[in-house]
Scaffold this motif. Structure first.
Motif, PDB file in Angstrom:
ATOM      1  N   GLY A  71     118.966  50.532  78.916  1.00 35.56           N
ATOM      2  CA  GLY A  71     119.272  51.755  79.578  1.00 35.56           C
ATOM      3  C   GLY A  71     118.237  52.359  80.533  1.00 35.56           C
ATOM      4  N   GLN A  72     117.027  51.567  80.648  1.00 29.93           N
ATOM      5  CA  GLN A  72     115.802  52.237  81.442  1.00 29.93           C
ATOM      6  C   GLN A  72     116.231  52.480  82.814  1.00 29.93           C
ATOM      7  N   THR A  73     115.492  53.681  83.151  1.00 31.00           N
ATOM      8  CA  THR A  73     115.793  53.822  84.682  1.00 31.00           C
ATOM      9  C   THR A  73     114.620  53.475  85.304  1.00 31.00           C
ATOM     10  N   TYR A  74     114.905  53.330  86.746  1.00 32.82           N
ATOM     11  CA  TYR A  74     113.750  52.794  87.574  1.00 32.82           C
ATOM     12  C   TYR A  74     113.807  53.451  89.010  1.00 32.82           C
ATOM     13  N   VAL A  75     112.997  53.635  89.777  1.00 30.50           N
ATOM     14  CA  VAL A  75     112.777  54.055  91.173  1.00 30.50           C
ATOM     15  C   VAL A  75     111.877  53.008  92.011  1.00 30.50           C
ATOM     16  N   LEU A  76     112.502  52.541  93.006  1.00 25.49           N
ATOM     17  CA  LEU A  76     111.954  51.424  93.758  1.00 25.49           C
ATOM     18  C   LEU A  76     111.990  51.455  94.762  1.00 25.49           C
ATOM     19  N   PRO A  77     110.928  51.399  95.744  1.00 25.74           N
ATOM     20  CA  PRO A  77     111.000  51.129  97.219  1.00 25.74           C
ATOM     21  C   PRO A  77     111.532  50.055  97.608  1.00 25.74           C
ATOM     22  N   ALA A  78     112.466  49.682  98.687  1.00 28.44           N
ATOM     23  CA  ALA A  78     112.810  48.510  98.938  1.00 28.44           C
ATOM     24  C   ALA A  78     113.297  48.489 100.351  1.00 28.44           C
ATOM     25  N   GLY A  79     113.568  47.264 100.803  1.00 23.74           N
ATOM     26  CA  GLY A  79     113.717  46.945 102.496  1.00 23.74           C
ATOM     27  C   GLY A  79     114.910  45.894 102.514  1.00 23.74           C
ATOM     28  N   ALA A  80     115.483  45.644 103.771  1.00 23.94           N
ATOM     29  CA  ALA A  80     116.458  44.489 103.989  1.00 23.94           C
ATOM     30  C   ALA A  80     116.419  44.502 105.329  1.00 23.94           C
TER      31      ALA A  80
END
Length: 133
Positions: free
Chosen positions: A97-106
């Motif tokens: 149940g860990q949470t994460y905040v991650l920059p991303a792109g496509a």
């Protein structure tokens, strides 16, 4: 529909968890370039990937900015992934149940107003560090 509108609709569908709507925006032989993975070709493999992701992760994208070229054949998006790791993915840290905040792109290629290629990028080492903390 122009490239920016197609990609905006794609991410709106993603945030609703509506794989069918995402598939409707793609060519039949779409090439899905997965971050740190093999290229998957065709709608069936894209749907299979999305089912796996939905089983293992709950994600919402925010801060979405979409770019598109003038002739509607190329697009890109930058966004923030806000997620919860629900089920252990083989070869990755154990999920609890860990949470994460991650920059991303496509990056996208479009043909006839549909997504023909999607290449997703995020920093896997950053994600691993967040869920391992």
């Amino acid at each position: 529909m122009d490239a920016k509108a197609v990609i905006t609709a794609y991410y709106d569908a993603f945030n609703r968890g509506d794989t069918d709507a995402m598939l409707d925006l793609m060519t039949d032989d779409v090439a899905h370039h997965v971050n740190e993975g093999k290229v998957r070709r065709g709608k069936a493999l894209f749907a299979e990937f999305n089912a796996h992701m939905t089983d293992s992760y709950r994600e919402k994208l925010t801060d979405i900015v979409v770019f598109g070229n003038a002739d509607g054949t190329r697009a890109a998006a930058e966004f923030t992934v806000n997620g919860t790791y629900l089920k252990t993915d083989p070869g990755l840290p154990e999920a609890h149940g860990q949470t994460y905040v991650l920059p991303a792109g496509a990056f996208f290629t479009l043909k006839g107003g549909r997504i023909d290629r999607v290449t997703t990028y995020y920093n896997l080492a950053d994600w691993v560090a967040q869920v391992s903390a």
